[in-house]
Design an enzyme around this catalytic site. Structure first.
Site, short mmCIF file in Angstrom:
data_model
loop_
_atom_site.label_atom_id
_atom_site.label_comp_id
_atom_site.label_asym_id
_atom_site.label_seq_id
_atom_site.Cartn_x
_atom_site.Cartn_y
_atom_site.Cartn_z
CB SER A 6 -0.95 -0.02 1.20
OG SER A 6 -1.87 1.04 1.11
CB THR A 7 1.26 4.09 2.35
OG1 THR A 7 -0.15 4.17 2.56
CG2 THR A 7 1.86 5.48 2.31
CG HIS A 32 -4.11 -0.92 -0.87
ND1 HIS A 32 -3.86 -0.89 0.50
CD2 HIS A 32 -4.69 -2.12 -1.11
CE1 HIS A 32 -4.27 -2.03 1.03
NE2 HIS A 32 -4.78 -2.79 0.08
CG ASP A 127 -5.69 -5.57 2.42
OD1 ASP A 127 -6.28 -6.62 2.68
OD2 ASP A 127 -5.53 -5.14 1.25
#
Length: 202
Positions: A6-7, A32, A127
């Site tokens: 993600s990030t 993401h 997640d």
């Protein structure tokens, strides 16, 4: 090989993939990322890597030396049919507030978990952590990016907290671990997992 991020993940994925040779194991990725960026992200990686990188399409056959990235608005799953693996895209509900979701990808490879390496890279939230734990319990090798090399140690940190990993590693060493493990016999793989089951081997 299944990867979630993600990030900070777009740069982490680039650094990992750029280190892989063209004959690497097949890789599926859930990052993401907004719908408007996933195709360009895949194309940019393809221009800079020896592996062939695609934005995954529904029904696409999964092949060695290729990487398949989930579109920014659909879950990516792997299905096994007639001895081959294929990408499946679905427009289901968000999972862990995300679509695509890493847990969806990880759960989709559980039927052949003992032949899977799962990697969780930098990212905010949780997640992928529980999906990774399920894979570990089914015999997968599970690797998390370590805290020092993560932009955000949310997702890998959560996996660490629940002992979902068999290994944690600095980002720039993960490709080496992936390739070394992929070259082992099944018996050698089982021996490695048995030694690393406590989850903190670097």
């Amino acid at each position: 090989m299944a990867i979630g991020a993600s990030t900070g993940g777009t740069e982490a994925i680039k650094k990992l993939l750029i280190s892989l040779p063209s004959n690497s194991p097949a890789i599926v990725i859930t990052q993401h990322i907004p719908k408007t960026f996933s195709l360009r992200f895949a194309q940019r990686l393809n221009d800079n890597c020896q592996v062939e990188v695609h934005e995954a399409s529904h029904g696409q056959k999964i092949k060695a030396g290729h990487v398949y990235i989930a579109p920014g608005d659909q879950h990516l799953e792997v299905v096994h049919k007639n001895g081959a693996l294929f990408c499946t895209l679905s427009d289901g509900d968000e999972v862990n507030r995300h679509k695509p979701a890493v847990d969806v990808l990880f759960d989709s490879v559980s039927d052949f978990a003992d032949n899977v390496q799962a990697v969780l890279l930098t990212g905010m939230g949780q997640d992928g952590a529980h999906g990774m734990l399920r894979l570990k319990e089914l015999g997968s090798r599970t690797i998390i990016q370590d805290k020092n090399s993560s932009l955000i140690w949310g997702m890998p940190g959560r996996a660490h907290a629940i002992s979902a990993h068999t290994m944690q590693s600095p980002l720039l060493e993960i490709a080496k671990h992936i390739l070394n493990y992929a070259g082992l016999s099944r018996t050698e793989m089982q021996d490695i997992l048995a030694k690393n089951c406590v989850g903190d081997v670097l």
